[in-house]
Motif scaffolding. Structure first.
Motif, PDB file in Angstrom:
ATOM      1  N   GLN A  37       0.826  -1.208   0.000  1.00  0.00           N
ATOM      2  CA  GLN A  37       0.000   0.000   0.000  1.00  0.00           C
ATOM      3  C   GLN A  37       0.863   1.262   0.000  1.00  0.00           C
ATOM      4  N   VAL A  38       1.888   1.274   0.839  1.00  0.00           N
ATOM      5  CA  VAL A  38       2.766   2.442   0.927  1.00  0.00           C
ATOM      6  C   VAL A  38       3.558   2.627  -0.366  1.00  0.00           C
ATOM      7  N   LYS A  39       4.121   1.546  -0.876  1.00  0.00           N
ATOM      8  CA  LYS A  39       4.962   1.624  -2.077  1.00  0.00           C
ATOM      9  C   LYS A  39       4.162   2.051  -3.298  1.00  0.00           C
ATOM     10  N   THR A  40       3.058   1.362  -3.573  1.00  0.00           N
ATOM     11  CA  THR A  40       2.309   1.625  -4.805  1.00  0.00           C
ATOM     12  C   THR A  40       1.562   2.955  -4.778  1.00  0.00           C
ATOM     13  N   ILE A 119       0.328  -2.903  -8.177  1.00  0.00           N
ATOM     14  CA  ILE A 119       1.736  -3.197  -8.477  1.00  0.00           C
ATOM     15  C   ILE A 119       2.026  -2.984  -9.954  1.00  0.00           C
ATOM     16  N   MET A 120       1.131  -3.455 -10.811  1.00  0.00           N
ATOM     17  CA  MET A 120       1.345  -3.302 -12.258  1.00  0.00           C
ATOM     18  C   MET A 120       1.256  -1.850 -12.684  1.00  0.00           C
ATOM     19  N   ASP A 121       0.358  -1.109 -12.094  1.00  0.00           N
ATOM     20  CA  ASP A 121       0.230   0.306 -12.426  1.00  0.00           C
ATOM     21  C   ASP A 121       1.474   1.084 -11.980  1.00  0.00           C
ATOM     22  N   PHE A 122       1.971   0.762 -10.788  1.00  0.00           N
ATOM     23  CA  PHE A 122       3.137   1.458 -10.248  1.00  0.00           C
ATOM     24  C   PHE A 122       4.398   1.141 -11.048  1.00  0.00           C
ATOM     25  N   SER A 123       4.564  -0.132 -11.396  1.00  0.00           N
ATOM     26  CA  SER A 123       5.797  -0.572 -12.062  1.00  0.00           C
ATOM     27  C   SER A 123       5.735  -0.505 -13.574  1.00  0.00           C
ATOM     28  N   GLY A 124       4.558  -0.244 -14.107  1.00  0.00           N
ATOM     29  CA  GLY A 124       4.410  -0.256 -15.562  1.00  0.00           C
ATOM     30  C   GLY A 124       4.527  -1.650 -16.142  1.00  0.00           C
ATOM     31  N   GLY A 125       4.291  -2.660 -15.314  1.00  0.00           N
ATOM     32  CA  GLY A 125       4.368  -4.043 -15.769  1.00  0.00           C
ATOM     33  C   GLY A 125       5.764  -4.613 -15.755  1.00  0.00           C
ATOM     34  N   ASP A 126       6.756  -3.809 -15.345  1.00  0.00           N
ATOM     35  CA  ASP A 126       8.153  -4.266 -15.314  1.00  0.00           C
ATOM     36  C   ASP A 126       8.532  -4.560 -13.858  1.00  0.00           C
ATOM     37  N   LEU A 127       8.584  -5.835 -13.508  1.00  0.00           N
ATOM     38  CA  LEU A 127       8.870  -6.236 -12.134  1.00  0.00           C
ATOM     39  C   LEU A 127      10.377  -6.289 -11.927  1.00  0.00           C
ATOM     40  N   THR A 128      10.900  -5.325 -11.165  1.00  0.00           N
ATOM     41  CA  THR A 128      12.350  -5.208 -11.007  1.00  0.00           C
ATOM     42  C   THR A 128      12.744  -5.071  -9.534  1.00  0.00           C
ATOM     43  N   VAL A 129      14.046  -5.196  -9.306  1.00  0.00           N
ATOM     44  CA  VAL A 129      14.623  -5.041  -7.967  1.00  0.00           C
ATOM     45  C   VAL A 129      15.240  -3.660  -7.797  1.00  0.00           C
ATOM     46  N   TYR A 130      15.693  -3.066  -8.910  1.00  0.00           N
ATOM     47  CA  TYR A 130      16.371  -1.766  -8.878  1.00  0.00           C
ATOM     48  C   TYR A 130      15.478  -0.680  -9.467  1.00  0.00           C
ATOM     49  N   GLY A 131      15.834   0.559  -9.150  1.00  0.00           N
ATOM     50  CA  GLY A 131      15.183   1.695  -9.789  1.00  0.00           C
ATOM     51  C   GLY A 131      14.059   2.295  -8.965  1.00  0.00           C
ATOM     52  N   ASN A 133      10.969   2.561  -9.594  1.00  0.00           N
ATOM     53  CA  ASN A 133       9.701   1.827  -9.667  1.00  0.00           C
ATOM     54  C   ASN A 133       9.859   0.360  -9.303  1.00  0.00           C
ATOM     55  N   GLU A 134      10.899   0.048  -8.544  1.00  0.00           N
ATOM     56  CA  GLU A 134      11.083  -1.346  -8.126  1.00  0.00           C
ATOM     57  C   GLU A 134       9.976  -1.731  -7.150  1.00  0.00           C
ATOM     58  N   THR A 135       9.597  -2.994  -7.182  1.00  0.00           N
ATOM     59  CA  THR A 135       8.527  -3.480  -6.308  1.00  0.00           C
ATOM     60  C   THR A 135       8.930  -4.726  -5.523  1.00  0.00           C
ATOM     61  N   ALA A 136      10.158  -5.191  -5.716  1.00  0.00           N
ATOM     62  CA  ALA A 136      10.595  -6.394  -5.002  1.00  0.00           C
ATOM     63  C   ALA A 136      10.635  -6.160  -3.502  1.00  0.00           C
ATOM     64  N   SER A 137      10.918  -4.920  -3.076  1.00  0.00           N
ATOM     65  CA  SER A 137      11.021  -4.630  -1.645  1.00  0.00           C
ATOM     66  C   SER A 137       9.674  -4.655  -0.937  1.00  0.00           C
ATOM     67  N   ILE A 138       8.589  -4.764  -1.681  1.00  0.00           N
ATOM     68  CA  ILE A 138       7.285  -4.968  -1.048  1.00  0.00           C
ATOM     69  C   ILE A 138       7.283  -6.283  -0.280  1.00  0.00           C
ATOM     70  N   PHE A 139       8.024  -7.252  -0.776  1.00  0.00           N
ATOM     71  CA  PHE A 139       7.967  -8.601  -0.236  1.00  0.00           C
ATOM     72  C   PHE A 139       9.188  -8.956   0.618  1.00  0.00           C
ATOM     73  N   ALA A 140      10.358  -8.937   0.031  1.00  0.00           N
ATOM     74  CA  ALA A 140      11.574  -9.293   0.773  1.00  0.00           C
ATOM     75  C   ALA A 140      12.326  -8.028   1.174  1.00  0.00           C
ATOM     76  N   THR A 141      13.391  -8.195   1.948  1.00  0.00           N
ATOM     77  CA  THR A 141      14.192  -7.047   2.372  1.00  0.00           C
ATOM     78  C   THR A 141      15.451  -6.942   1.515  1.00  0.00           C
ATOM     79  N   TYR A 142      15.910  -5.720   1.344  1.00  0.00           N
ATOM     80  CA  TYR A 142      17.110  -5.448   0.558  1.00  0.00           C
ATOM     81  C   TYR A 142      17.922  -4.372   1.265  1.00  0.00           C
ATOM     82  N   PRO A 143      19.256  -4.398   1.113  1.00  0.00           N
ATOM     83  CA  PRO A 143      20.091  -3.429   1.830  1.00  0.00           C
ATOM     84  C   PRO A 143      20.121  -2.077   1.125  1.00  0.00           C
ATOM     85  N   SER A 144      20.469  -1.048   1.886  1.00  0.00           N
ATOM     86  CA  SER A 144      20.736   0.253   1.278  1.00  0.00           C
ATOM     87  C   SER A 144      22.018   0.133   0.450  1.00  0.00           C
TER      88      SER A 144
END
Length: 297
Positions: A37-40, A119-131, A133-144
């Motif tokens: 909710q926060v990310k998108t 998620i699709m609207d926010f990312s434009g359909g491109d599911l990525t970890v970087y950038g 519009n990344e959405t991977a951090s919605i689920f798992a954790t990633y470092p700064s």
């Protein structure tokens, strides 16, 4: 109703695994839904604190839901620590961990379905970890980006160590035990404190199942192998560091606190002074004969 009771699982281990599965499912459903909710919404429908509070509410709800069956571990690092303490059989460690992992995976899948359009609207359909519009951090954790593997590892060890150090004392009757019915919200506040103060570096996973379950889901749902290879194969840090931190926090509690608590059957005479002992001291007098019950300060 009696016919439905016939569905009751009679195998204790299976019942406990079901509880760990459902508890971890509830925990991740709250937390990852808030993150989505926060990310998108680009933080127009919640902020960083919203995610922290949602995970804490998830902890509290999951504990109330499952505490009567397994004690509500919800975390392989917690299960390992209780095995080290001898409070859980070692043979239950792997089934518990697998149940927690599956619960986290299924919760991530449900969050993805609920927030698919966002998620699709926010990312434009491109599911990525970087950038941006990344959405991977919605689920798992990633470092700064500034974090090294070594500092990340330390971050997770300290966070999980604090978790175990703070929760092990809650049921200790020789210290200052918390009422049993209030332990879930107290643990939730502890988790909230850790996530508010120690999540800036790596997201404060402090739970291998909470991180690996969603990461496996993103691997299978379209984000690809990048969720494992990114940031110099960082994925192993929240998988390995929390169990080590949990055990370290457990031993800190034993060494600094538990082994020094007074035996309830043998009070520490050097540090306690009863009213009856005070009366026996020279110079102590009463104007009238009064019976006093022996009580310790």
């Amino acid at each position: 109703m009696k016919k439905l009771q016939a569905l009751r699982v009679r195998n204790a281990l299976v019942r406990e695994c079901m509880a760990e599965f459902l508890g971890t499912f509830v925990l991740l459903l709250f937390g990852c839904s808030a993150a989505a909710q926060v990310k998108t919404s680009r933080e127009t429908k919640g902020q960083f604190l919203s995610v922290n509070m949602a995970f804490s509410v998830g902890v509290m709800s999951a504990m109330y839901l499952t505490k009567g069956i397994t004690g509500a571990h919800l975390n392989p690092a917690v299960s390992l620590s209780f095995c080290v303490l001898g409070q859980v059989r070692w043979g239950r460690l792997v089934p518990y961990c697998l149940s927690q992992l599956l619960g986290a995976y299924m919760a991530s899948a449900l969050v993805y379905l609920v927030y698919y359009d966002a998620i699709m609207d926010f990312s434009g359909g491109d599911l990525t970890v970087y950038g941006p519009n990344e959405t991977a951090s919605i689920f798992a954790t990633y470092p700064s980006e500034y974090m090294t593997l070594g500092r990340s590892f330390l971050d997770q060890v300290v966070g999980t160590g604090m978790l175990m150090l703070c929760i092990l004392c809650l049921g200790e009757k020789r210290n200052t035990p918390a009422p049993a019915e209030l332990i879930p919200p107290i643990v939730a506040v502890i988790v909230l404190g850790i996530s508010m103060s120690m999540s800036g570096n790596c997201g404060a996973a402090i739970n291998p199942a909470r991180d690996l379950g969603p990461r496996l889901f993103t691997l299978t749902a379209g984000w690809g192998t990048e969720v494992f290879t990114c940031y110099n194969y960082w994925f192993w840090v929240p998988l390995v560091a929390p169990p080590i931190g949990g055990v370290m926090g457990t031993f800190m509690y034993l060494i600094f606190i538990e082994w020094h608590l007074p035996d309830p059957d043998q009070p520490d005479n050097d540090s306690t002074l009863s009213i009856s002992e005070t009366i026996k001291q020279p110079g102590f007098t009463w104007e009238k004969d009064v019976e006093l019950k022996s009580s310790h300060f």
